[in-house]
Write a protein that holds these residues in place. Structure first.
Motif, short mmCIF file in Angstrom:
data_model
loop_
_atom_site.label_atom_id
_atom_site.label_comp_id
_atom_site.label_asym_id
_atom_site.label_seq_id
_atom_site.Cartn_x
_atom_site.Cartn_y
_atom_site.Cartn_z
N LEU A 79 1.96 1.06 -4.18
CA LEU A 79 2.19 1.74 -2.77
C LEU A 79 1.04 2.64 -2.38
CD1 LEU A 79 4.86 3.45 -0.98
CD2 LEU A 79 4.33 4.96 -2.72
N LEU A 80 0.56 3.28 -3.43
CA LEU A 80 -0.56 4.25 -3.03
C LEU A 80 -1.93 3.65 -2.59
CD1 LEU A 80 0.41 6.78 -5.80
CD2 LEU A 80 0.86 6.88 -3.41
N THR A 81 -1.93 2.38 -2.72
CA THR A 81 -3.12 1.65 -2.47
C THR A 81 -3.05 0.77 -0.94
OG1 THR A 81 -2.34 -0.53 -3.27
CG2 THR A 81 -3.84 0.85 -4.39
N LEU A 82 -2.05 1.15 -0.32
CA LEU A 82 -1.69 0.78 0.85
C LEU A 82 -2.39 1.47 2.10
CD1 LEU A 82 2.24 0.47 1.10
CD2 LEU A 82 0.56 -1.59 0.53
N ASP A 83 -3.21 0.61 2.93
CA ASP A 83 -3.93 1.07 4.12
C ASP A 83 -3.32 0.69 5.17
OD1 ASP A 83 -5.79 2.64 2.46
OD2 ASP A 83 -6.88 0.76 2.16
N LEU A 84 -3.47 1.61 6.26
CA LEU A 84 -3.09 1.10 7.64
C LEU A 84 -3.69 0.02 8.25
CD1 LEU A 84 -2.37 4.75 9.07
CD2 LEU A 84 -0.76 3.11 8.30
N ASP A 85 -4.89 0.08 8.03
CA ASP A 85 -5.82 -1.30 8.62
C ASP A 85 -5.73 -2.60 7.79
OD1 ASP A 85 -6.85 0.27 6.63
OD2 ASP A 85 -9.04 -0.03 7.46
N ARG A 86 -4.90 -2.57 7.04
CA ARG A 86 -4.74 -3.89 6.11
C ARG A 86 -3.26 -4.68 6.54
NH1 ARG A 86 -6.79 -3.77 0.26
NH2 ARG A 86 -6.89 -5.97 0.71
N PHE A 87 -2.75 -4.23 7.78
CA PHE A 87 -1.65 -4.88 8.26
C PHE A 87 -1.89 -5.92 9.08
CE2 PHE A 87 0.15 -0.82 6.96
CZ PHE A 87 1.39 -1.15 6.45
N ASP A 88 -1.28 -7.00 9.06
CA ASP A 88 -1.73 -8.20 9.83
C ASP A 88 -0.35 -8.92 10.48
OD1 ASP A 88 -4.43 -8.76 9.99
OD2 ASP A 88 -4.66 -9.50 8.09
N MET A 89 -0.48 -9.76 11.46
CA MET A 89 0.51 -10.53 11.80
C MET A 89 0.06 -12.00 11.29
SD MET A 89 2.78 -8.78 13.59
CE MET A 89 3.58 -9.99 14.46
N VAL A 90 1.00 -12.41 10.70
CA VAL A 90 0.93 -14.10 10.17
C VAL A 90 2.27 -14.56 10.47
CG1 VAL A 90 0.70 -15.33 7.95
CG2 VAL A 90 -0.46 -13.12 8.25
N ARG A 91 1.88 -15.67 11.51
CA ARG A 91 3.00 -16.52 12.01
C ARG A 91 4.20 -15.79 12.44
NH1 ARG A 91 3.23 -20.23 7.03
NH2 ARG A 91 1.15 -20.72 6.86
N GLY A 92 3.78 -14.63 13.16
CA GLY A 92 4.86 -13.83 13.86
C GLY A 92 5.38 -12.89 13.04
N HIS A 93 4.90 -12.53 11.71
CA HIS A 93 5.41 -11.82 10.96
C HIS A 93 4.62 -10.58 10.48
CE1 HIS A 93 9.11 -13.80 10.07
NE2 HIS A 93 8.66 -14.83 10.03
N THR A 94 4.72 -9.46 10.54
CA THR A 94 3.94 -8.39 9.97
C THR A 94 3.76 -8.61 8.17
OG1 THR A 94 4.70 -6.75 11.71
CG2 THR A 94 3.34 -5.80 9.98
N THR A 95 2.54 -8.36 7.77
CA THR A 95 2.26 -8.63 6.36
C THR A 95 1.28 -7.39 6.06
OG1 THR A 95 0.45 -9.95 6.57
CG2 THR A 95 2.49 -11.21 6.32
N ILE A 96 1.22 -7.10 4.82
CA ILE A 96 0.33 -5.93 4.07
C ILE A 96 -0.08 -6.77 3.15
CG2 ILE A 96 2.31 -5.24 2.81
CD1 ILE A 96 -0.54 -3.23 4.50
N VAL A 97 -1.52 -6.28 2.66
CA VAL A 97 -2.25 -6.84 1.63
C VAL A 97 -1.98 -5.74 0.61
CG1 VAL A 97 -4.40 -7.17 0.79
CG2 VAL A 97 -3.85 -8.18 2.78
N VAL A 98 -1.54 -6.09 -0.59
CA VAL A 98 -1.26 -5.24 -1.56
C VAL A 98 -2.00 -5.44 -2.79
CG1 VAL A 98 0.35 -4.34 -3.24
CG2 VAL A 98 0.96 -4.72 -1.02
N SER A 99 -2.70 -4.31 -3.36
CA SER A 99 -3.43 -4.57 -4.56
C SER A 99 -2.40 -4.25 -5.89
CB SER A 99 -4.62 -3.49 -4.62
OG SER A 99 -5.30 -3.84 -3.82
N GLY A 100 -2.18 -5.36 -6.47
CA GLY A 100 -1.12 -5.63 -7.66
C GLY A 100 -1.68 -5.18 -8.97
N LYS A 101 -0.87 -5.11 -9.84
CA LYS A 101 -1.11 -5.15 -11.10
C LYS A 101 -2.22 -6.01 -11.78
CE LYS A 101 1.25 -4.13 -15.50
NZ LYS A 101 2.73 -4.15 -16.22
N GLY A 102 -3.22 -5.50 -12.73
CA GLY A 102 -4.20 -6.33 -12.96
C GLY A 102 -5.20 -7.08 -11.93
#
Length: 185
Positions: A79-102
């Motif tokens: 949650l705390l790595t989410l950035d506003l400029d990492r949102f994208d539209m992919v095939r009509g859906h809003t997506t976010i890039v998340v830096s996960g565990k590991g």
């Protein structure tokens, strides 16, 4: 700890049996109890508690915090790595890039409810880039700030237990399983 102690005890037991040492130094060490009866599961909120928590999240920041954790089931570190400029539209859906565990990078689709909450937060603060969650000094939130905010919102919602970030992850997973998702998903 239990596995490591078991390995060491086995090693020393072997050493005693081969007459390398006279006795095992782990012979009298108490090991932690393990097994299904000793597993402490993170409790999930029930439907009523979740609705009260969402209703109690009245500020833009609180609402985004609760919805991202409870709907997406992210870890607080993700949650705390989410950035506003990492949102994208992919095939009509809003997506976010998340830096996960590991260090794993995932692209997650966002439900419209979560997108609206994050958009409202960004618009209320007049921002389009940078961390989603900022403190008063415009620094990225840390896990303690997120935890304190959830405890405060949980008290306002009159939830008797202390609401923690991982509890909302457990809630999201439980609700997904109830709707027929597989545990792997």
């Amino acid at each position: 700890v239990a596995r490591r102690l078991a390995s060491l005890a086995s090693f020393y037991s072997y050493c005693v049996s081969e007459y390398v040492i006279d006795f095992s130094p782990l012979e009298t060490v108490r090991r932690p109890r393990t097994g299904e009866g000793y597993v402490d599961f993170t409790p999930a909120l029930d439907g009523d508690e979740l609705h009260r928590l969402i209703a109690a999240a009245t500020s833009h920041q609180d609402r985004a915090l609760v919805l991202v954790l409870a709907v997406l089931g992210l870890r607080v570190s993700e949650l705390l790595t989410l950035d506003l400029d990492r949102f994208d539209m992919v095939r009509g859906h809003t997506t976010i890039v998340v830096s996960g565990k590991g260090g794993r990078i995932d692209r997650l689709p966002l439900p419209p409810l979560v997108v609206a909450a994050i958009d409202d937060l960004a618009q209320s603060e007049g921002r389009t880039v940078g961390p989603v969650f900022l403190d008063r000094n415009e620094r990225r939130w840390n896990r303690h700030q997120a935890g304190r905010a959830l405890i405060r919102i949980g008290k306002a919602a009159r939830i008797e237990r202390r609401v923690r970030p991982h509890m909302l992850r457990a809630t999201a997973i439980t609700r997904a399983l109830d709707l027929g998702a597989t545990l792997r998903d």
